[in-house]
Scaffold this active site. Structure first.
Site, short mmCIF file in Angstrom:
data_model
loop_
_atom_site.label_atom_id
_atom_site.label_comp_id
_atom_site.label_asym_id
_atom_site.label_seq_id
_atom_site.Cartn_x
_atom_site.Cartn_y
_atom_site.Cartn_z
N CYS A 127 0.85 -1.19 0.00
CA CYS A 127 0.00 0.00 0.00
C CYS A 127 0.88 1.24 0.00
CB CYS A 127 -0.89 -0.01 1.24
SG CYS A 127 -2.05 1.38 1.30
N HIS A 155 -9.42 -3.41 -2.26
CA HIS A 155 -8.37 -2.70 -1.52
C HIS A 155 -8.71 -1.20 -1.43
CE1 HIS A 155 -3.91 -1.94 -0.61
NE2 HIS A 155 -4.37 -0.75 -0.89
N GLU A 156 -9.19 -0.65 -2.54
CA GLU A 156 -9.51 0.80 -2.55
C GLU A 156 -10.74 1.10 -1.71
OE1 GLU A 156 -6.24 0.69 -4.51
OE2 GLU A 156 -7.15 2.41 -3.49
N HIS A 163 -10.07 1.36 1.86
CA HIS A 163 -9.52 2.66 2.29
C HIS A 163 -10.64 3.64 2.67
CE1 HIS A 163 -5.20 2.48 1.89
NE2 HIS A 163 -5.26 2.05 0.65
O1 LIG Z 1 -4.64 2.10 -2.16
C1 LIG Z 1 -3.83 1.93 -3.27
N1 LIG Z 1 -2.49 1.67 -2.97
O2 LIG Z 1 -2.08 1.71 -1.73
C2 LIG Z 1 -1.65 1.13 -4.01
C3 LIG Z 1 -1.59 -0.38 -4.02
C4 LIG Z 1 -2.84 -0.99 -4.54
C5 LIG Z 1 -2.91 -2.49 -4.44
C6 LIG Z 1 -1.79 -3.29 -4.24
C7 LIG Z 1 -1.93 -4.68 -4.15
C8 LIG Z 1 -3.18 -5.25 -4.26
C9 LIG Z 1 -4.29 -4.45 -4.45
C10 LIG Z 1 -4.15 -3.08 -4.54
NI NI Z 2 -3.64 1.21 -0.45
#
Ligand SMILES: OCN(O)CCCc1ccccc1
Ligand code: NI
Length: 186
Positions: free
Chosen positions: A113, A156-157, A160
């Site tokens: 992240c 993942h987003e 957040h």
């Molecule tokens: O929030 C976005 N960020 O921190 C960048 C990494 C995004 C991400 C990385 C690995 C698996 C899913 C999503």
């Molecule tokens: Ni992230």
């Protein structure tokens, strides 16, 4: 444009808040935020520009990660083959996962992240398939069915926007164990 100095890091309370719904029609400020959230991903995925600006490459960026507690995130999952159409590209606003597979999916290499500077090893079990509803910057509603990698990124987003970070999902006692039937992929 956003640079690494603009990215909030773990420990900043904004990353643990529930983000506020975005009003439509978008204010000029929110339209600019959406543009910059996507711009970061595009630049970070261009090897030369990424290096030039000292960025960490990313496939998603949520508004709380630039200190704005609003339900908005950019997602740019690049094409598998060079020069192809991205697998998924949009700024998702007020996203809602309306249905999700019982089956889990997880990246074999775990997750990272932009807001978490250290590596946190372990599988991050998520739903392998989701149906996602969101509104785009023009106020159009979308319902998309996603599976595997784009589904992982969107979850993942959306985490957040709920104050959740990827490592919250890692099994502390057995980080490299995943629930029965988890689809593992890289
Ligand atoms: O929030 C976005 N960020 O921190 C960048 C990494 C995004 C991400 C990385 C690995 C698996 C899913 C999503
Ligand atoms: Ni992230």
């Amino acid at each position: 444009m956003f640079l690494m100095k603009d990215i909030t890091r773990d420990g900043n309370p904004v990353l643990r808040k529930r983000a506020a719904k975005v009003e439509f029609p978008l204010s000029a400020e929110d339209r600019e935020l959406a543009r910059q959230l996507m711009e970061y991903l595009e630049i970070s995925q261009d090897e030369e520009l990424c290096k030039k600006y000292g960025l960490r490459a990313g496939v998603g960026l949520a508004a709380p990660q630039v200190g704005v507690s609003k339900q908005m995130a950019s997602v740019l999952v690049p094409a598998e083959e060079e020069g192809g159409k991205p697998v998924f590209k949009d700024v998702i606003i007020n996203p809602v996962i309306v249905s999700e597979s019982v089956q889990y999916g997880a990246l074999t290499e775990g997750e990272g992240c932009l807001s978490v500077d250290e590596d946190v090893p372990g599988y991050v079990p998520r739903h392998d398939r989701i149906t996602l509803k969101y509104t785009d910057v023009d106020g159009n509603d979308h319902t998309v069915r996603l599976k595997h990698y784009p589904a992982i990124v969107c979850q993942h987003e959306i985490d957040h926007l709920k104050g959740i970070l990827f490592y919250d999902h890692i099994n502390k006692d057995a980080p490299f164990e995943a629930p029965e039937g988890t689809v593992m992929f890289s």
